[in-house]
Design a protein around this motif. Structure first.
Motif, short mmCIF file in Angstrom:
data_model
loop_
_atom_site.label_atom_id
_atom_site.label_comp_id
_atom_site.label_asym_id
_atom_site.label_seq_id
_atom_site.Cartn_x
_atom_site.Cartn_y
_atom_site.Cartn_z
N SER A 139 2.52 -0.18 1.87
CA SER A 139 4.06 -1.09 2.15
C SER A 139 3.73 -2.76 3.31
N LEU A 140 2.10 -2.70 3.51
CA LEU A 140 1.12 -3.73 3.83
C LEU A 140 1.19 -4.64 3.64
N SER A 141 0.97 -4.60 1.54
CA SER A 141 1.15 -5.03 0.28
C SER A 141 2.09 -5.82 0.01
N GLN A 142 3.32 -5.27 -0.26
CA GLN A 142 4.64 -5.93 -0.38
C GLN A 142 4.62 -6.81 0.58
N TRP A 143 4.71 -6.29 1.81
CA TRP A 143 5.15 -7.24 2.93
C TRP A 143 4.60 -9.07 2.63
N PHE A 144 2.86 -8.55 2.89
CA PHE A 144 2.74 -10.07 2.18
C PHE A 144 2.66 -11.02 1.55
N ARG A 145 3.09 -10.07 0.32
CA ARG A 145 3.58 -10.53 -0.94
C ARG A 145 4.68 -11.29 -0.05
#
Lengths: 313, 458
Positions: free
Chosen positions: B279-285
């Motif tokens: 979920s953090l990777s997706q947020w930054f993306r």
């Protein structure tokens, strides 16, 4: 009800059953197979058998952590002072409640209880839960404990189980000490003599810890008073490096006086060598376990001051 | 809200029992969503008054801003940026105040020293920023106050994620009802068991065993061992937490993002970040990388480095975290090992070694020691037989060495079992029979004292 719901309910019950069953197995392990608990339970039972034959004359009962159990030769004390005495020391891991309660169980009116333990052990509220070793001892000795203590006792932990399993697999003794190391009068000894150097720092205790320790000691003094006994506190002997032995002696004596000023209901005899010795020949496998000869020497050296304390009551 | 403490479970059990009794007494018109908000805020408040107060302040700013923005016909980007800055202010103050002032002004004011970061601040701030941006950017309707509150405060995920999106969580909050669905409960319990196993049995014992080892920074074998310990610890600690959160939510009928997807089975860093803290990777993306140009940008490599460095500093206020993030960014830019026709098992081994190496930048906060350890690892001359022999003396005794080996083997076995079900993540580990075994291991193997979840500090 759908079949999947009934399967789910069934499995939830299985999980609960697995939990309860595991707790039961853990409890059996704690009371029947845990090597350290087994050892100390046998020691305590042996002492109970000896204490059952005690006279009504006032005794000096030494108690405390393993510095006491491995450091006091009650036979020497009795020979030197003419006062009957006994060593009821346990270990730091089991906690003060276990060895103090056990000592109070053996106490008669007029006895003097000499508590010998690292003061850090006193820095704990009386209401704080028992340690794992304490809960296991309580359960093994009396079988009486509440649910939370039973839960604590029944969880041996990874490190403990794995190590125990490995020792069994390698046919090595499961515990460092054997019941043969027990001597009448309560002393426990060990032949282990690893090479070691002395501790450099004196134990550090903050002002707030001193206050907590004072509260704890006052509580136990009150309990002793109810049992008709007097409580004294003695700093245990610790192997200290030559360079700092004098400095640490001053520190420990100052601590003893500070402690005495805080707790008026407890006597504070002077510990031989102010609790610091750089003579490694007195010590066994740790910085505070004494050899049999070391225990005899330490006991001989503390006798006079303890007797003086008792007589000053 | 520490899932490894019995007090959390007792509070949750008491709260749910009370709600269940209410549902028996008042069968109709029970304010389910109000009760959920009350339960979430109570559990957060039990953590500390400051935690609750900071959460409410971030939430108030977000909700008032949402209301205000919803009434505007034209939204100047500057105003939206200003609101986002307002949302980030508590995070900047509590988490980065000391770091920024000490690095920029060379001396941090007393007020900023030793500040305790309110639990979950980074996570719910990111989630609320996402909510605001999604609502404004896609011209979505303003959620009701209650749904917005439940979206932001849903207790299983508020303190350490997953960072949920409006489109995923808000509709579930809008139709939320407390109901006794045994299938969901049993499914959720299995994830909770897996999470507790990873946290209490694996992560906690790894922490205890590794603490007993004396690491000589000049011995590469010991530094690798330290990296290996930490690789297993952080994975089991954070994934364990995430699975407990996922399990509690599942039991309540809410589907959260599965934050970990067997990350140690990946063979390159691009994949790693699709499987680690998803979920953090997706947020930054979605909120940083794409708005700055994304794949179409001519500055794509720089952008990736920037995003990863930012992701690094999100984890902690320190240069080591910036390096850690940037290093991962650099490794993401490299072509996968398989492009070099390296056999897959070897590629996997090389990739995992690099992952373990990068963790060194994550856990070693002392810059001098970090430099020494990195130099040791990169210098081939340090890999001597003497250093290999010295591994034994790093352990306090043989028992500790044996126990360390055993816990590492257990961790490796658990990761190995993940490999049997990569298409359906953790299928074997959440199998009912495996859960029965894990219950036994959790109960008998958990240590007497616990550490906080590592990600609570972030």
């Amino acid at each position: 009800m759908s079949s999947s719901t009934s399967t789910s309910k069934k499995w939830l019950l299985f999980y609960l059953a697995a939990l309860i069953l595991t707790a039961g197995v853990g409890l059996i392990y704690a009371t029947r197979f845990e090597p350290e608990t087994q050892f100390w339970t046998k020691i305590f039972q042996q002492r109970r058998a000896e204490m059952a034959r005690r006279s009504d004359a006032p005794h000096v009962l030494f108690t405390g952590d393993s510095a006491c159990a491995f450091g006091i030769d009650a036979k020497v004390f009795t020979q030197e002072s003419g006062i009957p005495s006994f060593n009821l020391g346990g270990t730091r891991q089991m906690g003060i409640e276990i060895f103090m309660e056990e000592t109070l169980r053996q106490t008669k009116k007029g006895d003097t209880i000499v508590l010998i333990c690292n003061p850090k052990l006193l820095v704990k509220a009386e209401s704080a839960p028992l340690t794992k070793a304490g809960a296991q001892m309580a359960l093994a000795l009396s079988g009486e404990s509440d649910l939370s203590e039973k839960i604590t006792a029944s969880r041996p932990g990874f490190n403990h189980l794995i190590t125990h399993g490995a020792k069994l697999g390698l046919h090595r003794p499961a515990f460092a000490y054997q019941i043969e190391n027990y001597h009448p009068g309560g002393l426990v000894t060990t032949a282990e003599r690893p090479q070691q150097s002395g501790q450099n720092d004196a134990f550090e205790i903050s002002q707030s810890d001193l206050i907590s320790a004072s509260h704890s000691l006052t509580y136990w003094a009150e309990r002793c008073k109810v049992a008709g006994a007097t409580l004294a506190y003695l700093i245990p002997l610790e192997l200290t490096s030559q360079e700092v032995v004098e400095k640490n002696r001053e520190f420990k004596d100052a601590f003893r006086l500070d402690f005495a000023a805080q707790v008026s209901s407890v006597k504070f005899p002077k510990s031989p060598q102010q609790g610091c010795s750089s003579d490694s020949s007195l010590f066994a496998d740790t910085l505070f376990h004494l050899t049999a000869e070391g225990a005899a020497t330490f006991t001989r050296e503390l006798t006079q001051d303890v007797v003086r304390t008792i007589q000053s009551q | 809200m520490n899932f490894s403490l019995p007090t959390f479970w007792l509070s949750l059990f008491a709260g749910l029992t009370f709600i269940w009794l209410l549902t028996r007494l008042i069968r109709q018109n029970l304010p389910h969503r109000w009760l959920l908000a009350a339960l979430s805020l109570t559990l957060l408040g039990l953590e500390s008054a400051l935690t609750l107060a900071v959460f409410l302040s971030v939430f108030s700013v977000t909700y008032l801003a949402l209301r205000w923005l919803a009434r505007q016909k034209k939204l100047p980007p500057l105003f939206i940026a200003l609101v986002v800055v307002l949302q980030f202010l508590p995070l900047l103050f509590f988490k980065y105040g000391n770091f920024l002032t000490s690095q920029v002004l060379s001396e941090a004011p007393d007020l900023l020293r030793d500040l305790i970061i309110p639990v979950g601040l980074s996570f719910y701030t990111f989630q609320m920023v996402g909510l605001l941006v999604d609502t404004v950017k896609d011209h979505l309707p303003l959620p009701s106050f209650l749904d917005c509150l439940n979206f932001a405060s849903f207790f299983p995920q508020i303190v350490a994620g997953p960072i949920e999106r409006r489109s995923d969580l808000l509709p579930q909050m809008e139709r939320f009802r407390f109901q006794l669905d045994w299938d969901s409960i049993e499914r959720g319990v299995r994830w909770v068991i897996l999470g507790l196993f990873m946290k209490l049995t694996l992560a906690e014992n790894i922490a205890a065993e590794s603490a007993a080892v004396t690491i000589d920074p000049g011995n590469p074998f010991l530094v690798w061992l330290e990296c290996l310990f930490f690789s297993f610890r952080i994975y089991n600690d954070f994934a364990g937490y995430s699975f407990i959160a996922y399990g509690i939510a599942t039991a309540l009928g809410v589907k959260l993002t599965l934050n970990f997807l067997s990350p140690y089975w990946t063979t390159n860093f691009r994949d790693f970040w699709r499987h680690w803290h998803v979920s953090l990777s997706q947020w930054f993306r979605d909120y940083l990388y794409i708005p700055l140009g994304g794949n179409r940008s001519t500055w794509r490599p720089t952008l990736i480095l920037l995003v990863f460095a930012t992701s690094g500093i999100w984890h902690g206020a320190g240069w080591n975290f910036v390096f850690w993030g940037a290093l991962h960014g650099l490794l993401v830019l490299l072509p996968p090992w398989t492009k070099f026709r390296i056999p897959k098992p070897l590629a996997w081994g090389l990739h995992l070694s690099l992952v373990a190496f990068t963790w060194l930048f994550f856990f070693e906060r002392d810059s001098a020691l970090l430099f020494e350890k990195v130099t040791t690892l990169l210098n081939p001359m340090t890999y001597s037989p003497e250093h290999l022999k010295a591994i034994m003396s790093a352990f306090p005794n043989r028992s500790a060495m044996f126990a360390s080996g055993a816990i590492l083997a257990l961790c490796a076995l658990a990761v190995g079992l993940e490999g049997f079900s990569l298409k359906k993540p953790y299928a074997l580990l959440t199998h009912r029979f495996t859960c029965l075994v894990m219950i036994v291991l959790i109960y008998l193997f958990q240590p007497a004292t616990y550490h906080e979840f590592i990600y609570f500090n972030f």
